[in-house]
Design an enzyme around this catalytic site. Structure first.
Site, PDB file in Angstrom:
ATOM      1  N   GLU A 128      45.835  36.028   5.157  1.00  0.00           N
ATOM      2  CA  GLU A 128      46.224  36.685   6.412  1.00  0.00           C
ATOM      3  C   GLU A 128      47.290  34.801   7.130  1.00  0.00           C
ATOM      4  OE1 GLU A 128      43.733  37.335   9.293  1.00  0.00           O
ATOM      5  OE2 GLU A 128      45.828  38.230  11.103  1.00  0.00           O
ATOM      6  N   MET A 270      38.608  33.705   8.876  1.00  0.00           N
ATOM      7  CA  MET A 270      39.431  34.534   8.391  1.00  0.00           C
ATOM      8  C   MET A 270      38.208  35.632   7.885  1.00  0.00           C
ATOM      9  SD  MET A 270      41.465  36.091   8.137  1.00  0.00           S
ATOM     10  CE  MET A 270      41.982  37.609   7.048  1.00  0.00           C
ATOM     11  N   HIS A 304      32.999  37.685  15.542  1.00  0.00           N
ATOM     12  CA  HIS A 304      34.505  38.717  15.913  1.00  0.00           C
ATOM     13  C   HIS A 304      35.180  38.423  14.376  1.00  0.00           C
ATOM     14  CE1 HIS A 304      38.518  38.072  17.255  1.00  0.00           C
ATOM     15  NE2 HIS A 304      38.358  37.381  15.368  1.00  0.00           N
ATOM     16  N   GLU A 305      34.342  37.632  13.251  1.00  0.00           N
ATOM     17  CA  GLU A 305      35.278  37.944  11.971  1.00  0.00           C
ATOM     18  C   GLU A 305      33.718  39.397  11.556  1.00  0.00           C
ATOM     19  OE1 GLU A 305      37.557  36.919  11.193  1.00  0.00           O
ATOM     20  OE2 GLU A 305      37.581  34.998  12.844  1.00  0.00           O
ATOM     21  N   HIS A 308      35.907  42.540  12.916  1.00  0.00           N
ATOM     22  CA  HIS A 308      36.797  43.056  12.164  1.00  0.00           C
ATOM     23  C   HIS A 308      36.365  43.545  11.479  1.00  0.00           C
ATOM     24  CE1 HIS A 308      40.287  40.571  13.613  1.00  0.00           C
ATOM     25  NE2 HIS A 308      39.190  39.693  13.372  1.00  0.00           N
TER      26      HIS A 308
HETATM   27  N1  TRP Z   1      42.751  36.707  11.586  1.00  0.00           N
HETATM   28  C1  TRP Z   1      41.693  35.743  11.968  1.00  0.00           C
HETATM   29  C2  TRP Z   1      40.856  35.742  13.512  1.00  0.00           C
HETATM   30  O1  TRP Z   1      40.974  35.741  13.577  1.00  0.00           O
HETATM   31  C3  TRP Z   1      42.490  34.310  11.774  1.00  0.00           C
HETATM   32  C4  TRP Z   1      43.640  34.018  11.083  1.00  0.00           C
HETATM   33  C5  TRP Z   1      44.600  34.585  11.328  1.00  0.00           C
HETATM   34  C6  TRP Z   1      43.788  32.799  10.519  1.00  0.00           C
HETATM   35  N2  TRP Z   1      45.510  33.572   9.803  1.00  0.00           N
HETATM   36  C7  TRP Z   1      44.971  32.529   9.491  1.00  0.00           C
HETATM   37  C8  TRP Z   1      42.713  31.944   9.931  1.00  0.00           C
HETATM   38  C9  TRP Z   1      45.417  31.432   9.035  1.00  0.00           C
HETATM   39  C10 TRP Z   1      43.570  30.896   8.915  1.00  0.00           C
HETATM   40  C11 TRP Z   1      44.340  30.438   8.778  1.00  0.00           C
HETATM   41  O2  TRP Z   1      39.869  35.932  12.855  1.00  0.00           O
HETATM   42 ZN    ZN Z   2      40.113  38.065  14.850  1.00  0.00          ZN
END
Ligand code: TRP
Ligand code: ZN
Length: 869
Positions: A128, A270, A304-305, A308
């Site tokens: 991401e 993530m 949180h994760e 998701h």
């Molecule tokens: N989606 C992740 C979260 O909010 C966070 C995230 C987005 C991320 N881009 C990233 C983590 C790049 C590490 C590197 O939980």
């Molecule tokens: Zn998130």
């Protein structure tokens, strides 16, 4: 590196994909110097298909090897540094065909930590938002959802563990000491949720039974020496799984759920499907090495994760402008989860206060600065710059307002409809709003303005009481300052919880819906002049413009039944006095004293009530900010509270000890928080008398919360004994990277003893320390970001030396890791708010960075917007 004008992406230019994928097979032969990736993809016409259109795949820093279509070598393609365009597709692309691509990447050279990289000899991925294109050529966009089957190959001696998303299908021994594992993820997903992990790792595991009676395997993977620090993360994961079943009826949908910890990571964690990857900071904890705050953060990030999995993965985002669809909603869910773990109603309020404090310290400045954007942005140059406190924290406030407007049951119904309509889809914020509106038969048209408009709304409050008619009149007027690209704002739909506080306690709490520019409410049968308590529980993320008298604020501070507003009244009193260079008067001191002595209040609440507003929040209340003046006034105010309540602090220090074995529950953590505030206040009042007590606490502590708090009190108050303790701390924890990060961060965020002390020299020395590593984000942040963002009085020096250090650091970090550099670059966002000479010095530092010809798009966007291009 590009030197042409930056490219912007616009929300309204969204087009559905021309082609889409259904099955993806990956074979990845892992080698740090040369990883070979073979992909086999079933390609189909997408929603905007046109016969004969080329298939344009994204790819970055890849070495192209070969391309086949339906088993035949294909020669009709073009490569650019960012794309692979394929022409002359069979049957003009109208029917499904098979694409096979071979490419090579170099994980050991990848310092950006996006795509496939190596950390401590192990392999990890971060996809991401757009990292998958650094692993293979792909339609790397969230509205292309495919099913993945992944075969990983590696040398078994170096990589005994091979993990990817979903379920393990098979493992195999291969010649020459290699082995392989094949994983299959049954759920279609966008490429940003792909993950692999390979290396020498070990796990703790647990089997649980979910609501439908299914058995699930939970694992937490870490480097072997960290196994003993995984229990709290596992407990947090189990609690999260149960909470989502109970609150939303959402069950874990895979047979196995894995968390892996990595020490080189750009952010917190993530949510890759079934294979969450975490910064070690948000997994590893033991009482001896992690503070109460660390324990709480781990619990909330794990939740949180995990959350998701439904809000983000099962239902994902159509495009990256919709990021808050998953992030705002998931932050709201983790905040509600953590509030529920606090164990009491007042504990919930403590969590709410902490969340609002963060919002005000970080998001309000963002929303007033050059990077201000709606929670659903309309334009970006680099999507990595939009993982912001606005998208996350303000996004969560917007989701919370649905719950405030619709009630908990109404909100739950809306969530039900959202999943019923959109499970398995890539959708938009509008779809979420529509589900909430339709499930409740409520018109939320105006509520959309929260998604379209940036800026923190201001609500002007005018009150009057008519004793003869026993009537109370309330007039609310809303406005919102211009933000970049948005000179005029439409009125917001603002839910404001309020109550008239009367001696008779006869007025109930009500919810006002402010939808017009100005509205008046009349309250009848109000026997005596009431005190207005408004925006209770911070029901809307707004600034109130309300000249409430100090007498009324003192009443709220000592007796509002809404714990948030009680805290708020105290913050407002302190803020007004600090900004007017006043010391706390006797009435306020008495109010503080009564609050501290009240046996019915949580220690955690007392600690928050006696913690002064952050400097970054105070800046936002002024124009022509003189950071040294604010620092000095705030420090003097604190010293007065410390001195005048010295006896109380001493008593609280004794009364809030937590004897017996350490537990990280909210009640014990609250006692430690208050006790350690008391310790810090005692050193503020008189370091000579109280330093020995802090040294003793430092030496005898059996947990990191107390040891660190004692060390911090000594360091912050400039006590001589701090030096020996710092040396001791370093050698005690020398082999624990996360604790050494604390050691660095504490020193680089130490405020000056007085406004003249030059602390920059200390930070430069820390940067030369053998344990400092610019490539490791946690370590870089613990020295550089900590200084530039958590140490305002040291950073904002009139000679501009702090800003020069910032510029140097941004330029040093950018070629290594643009994401980490761009975060640091944001430290000067609010330069226009400051008085001279600060403002001019900041502008010069910004210009110095802007002059660099090889800036990453990430840093280029931040600096460009700060300078107003
Ligand atoms: N989606 C992740 C979260 O909010 C966070 C995230 C987005 C991320 N881009 C990233 C983590 C790049 C590490 C590197 O939980
Ligand atoms: Zn998130």
């Amino acid at each position: 590196m590009k030197t042409d004008l930056p490219q912007s992406f616009r929300r309204l230019e969204y087009r559905p994909p021309i082609y889409t994928f259904d099955e993806v097979e990956l074979h990845i032969a892992l080698d740090p110097a040369r990883t070979i990736v073979k992909s086999r993809i079933e390609v189909l016409p997408g929603k905007s298909f046109e016969a004969g259109a080329p298939l344009i795949l994204a790819g970055q820093e890849l070495e192209f090897v070969s391309l086949r279509i339906n088993g035949q070598a294909h020669r009709h393609f073009e490569l650019t540094p960012e794309t692979l365009s394929i022409h002359s597709l069979p049957n003009e692309g109208k029917q499904k065909f098979t694409l096979e691509i071979i490419s090579i990447c170099v994980p050991e050279k990848n310092t950006t930590l996006m795509g496939l990289y190596v950390s401590n000899g192990n392999f990890f991925t971060q996809c991401e938002a757009e990292g998958f294109r650094k692993i293979t050529y792909f339609l790397d966009r969230p509205d292309v959802m495919a099913r993945y089957r992944v075969t990983l190959q590696a040398r078994e001696a170096e990589c005994p563990v091979l993990l990817s998303n979903g379920n393990l299908l098979s493992t195999e021994k291969l010649p020459n000491g290699w082995h392989s594992a094949t994983w299959e993820d049954p759920f279609p997903k966008p490429s940003y949720l792909f993950a692999l992990v390979a290396g020498e790792l070990e796990c703790i595991e647990e089997t649980i039974t979910t609501s439908s009676g299914a058995k699930k395997l939970l694992q937490i993977w870490v480097e072997p020496h960290d196994l003993k620090k995984t229990r709290h993360a596992m407990d947090s994961l189990i609690a999260s799984i149960h909470w989502d079943e109970k609150r939303y009826g959402l069950e874990l949908d895979l047979e196995r759920f894995m968390i892996v910890a990595v020490s080189d990571f750009n952010m917190g964690a993530m949510e890759n499907k079934g294979l969450n990857i975490f910064n070690t900071k948000f997994v590893l904890a033991q009482p001896e090495t992690a503070t109460d705050a660390d324990f709480a953060n781990i619990e909330s990030v794990v939740a949180h994760e995990y959350f998701h999995n439904w809000t983000g993965n099962r239902v994902t985002c159509q495009d990256w402008f919709q990021l808050s669809l998953k992030e705002g909603l998931t932050v709201f869910r983790d905040q509600e989860f953590s509030a529920g773990q606090m164990g009491s109603e007042s504990g919930r309020a403590v969590k709410r206060i902490e969340d609002v404090r963060l919002l005000r310290q970080l998001q309000f400045p963002e929303d007033a600065g050059p990077m201000a954007h709606p929670i659903r942005p309309d334009e970006y140059q680099e999507i990595n710059n939009f993982y912001t406190v606005t998208v996350y924290e303000k996004g969560s406030e917007v989701v919370r307002m649905y719950q405030t407007l619709l009630g908990r049951d109404g909100f739950r119904k809306g969530m039900g409809l959202y999943f019923k309509r959109h499970d398995g889809q890539a959708v938009t914020c509008d779809d979420f709003l529509a589900a909430m509106a339709d499930a409740n038969g409520k018109d939320l048209t105006q509520f959309q303005n929260w998604y379209c408009q940036a800026g923190t709304p201001r609500v002007k409050v005018e009150e009057s009481y008519d004793a003869a008619k026993k009537q109370f009149h309330l007039t609310l007027t809303q406005s919102c300052a211009a933000t970049p690209g948005q000179p005029e704002k439409k009125p917001f739909h603002i839910p404001l919880k309020m109550r008239l506080i009367t001696d008779a306690h006869d007025q109930p709490e009500q919810l006002l819906e402010l939808t017009q520019p100005t509205q008046t409410w009349i309250f009848d049968n109000v026997a005596d002049r009431p005190v207005l308590s408004i925006n209770r529980d911070f029901s809307a993320p707004v600034n109130l413009d309300f000249d409430q008298s100090e007498a009324d604020l003192l009443i709220l501070f000592s007796s509002d039944d809404d714990a948030f507003n009680r805290w708020e009244a105290g913050q407002k009193l302190a803020m007004q006095m600090i900004l007017n260079d006043r010391l706390p008067d006797q009435d306020l001191i008495e109010a503080y004293r009564n609050l501290l002595l009240d046996p019915s209040l949580d220690p955690a609440f007392k600690e928050l009530a006696l913690t002064l507003p952050a400097e970054s929040y105070l800046y936002e209340q002024c124009e022509n900010v003189d950071p040294q003046k604010i620092f000095t006034a705030r420090r003097a105010f604190r010293r007065a509270i410390a001195k005048q309540l010295q006896l109380e602090w001493a008593a609280l220090y004794q009364q809030n000890q937590t004897p017996g074995p350490f537990t990280s529950d909210a009640a014990s953590a609250g006692k430690r928080a208050l006790k350690n505030l008391a310790l810090s206040m005692l050193l503020e009042a008189d370091p000579n008398i109280w330093a020995p007590m802090a040294v003793n606490q430092y030496q005898v502590a059996d947990n990191m919360t107390d040891r660190y708090a004692a060390l911090a009190a000594l360091v912050v108050h400039g006590v001589k004994a701090a030096d020996d303790c710092l040396v001791d701390f370093f050698s005690r924890f020398n082999n624990d990277a996360l604790v050494i990060d604390k050691w660095f961060a504490l020193q680089s965020s130490r405020p000056p003893v007085d406004s003249l002390e030059p602390t920059l020299g200390n930070v430069k020395r820390l940067r030369e320390h053998p344990a400092f590593k610019l490539n490791n984000p946690n370590r870089a942040r613990s020295v550089i970001h900590a200084f530039c963002t958590n140490n305002p009085a040291s950073f904002h020096q009139a000679d501009g030396s702090g800003y020069a250090f910032w510029a140097e650091s941004v330029l040093a970090l950018d070629p290594i890791n643009p994401q980490v550099a761009a975060r640091l670059a944001r430290a000067l966002d609010r330069w226009r708010l400051f008085a001279q000479p600060y403002q001019g010095q900041m502008k010069a530092a910004l210009a110095q960075v802007a002059a660099c010809q090889t800036l990453s798009p990430d840093v280029r966007e931040v600096i460009g917007k700060a300078l107003g291009n």
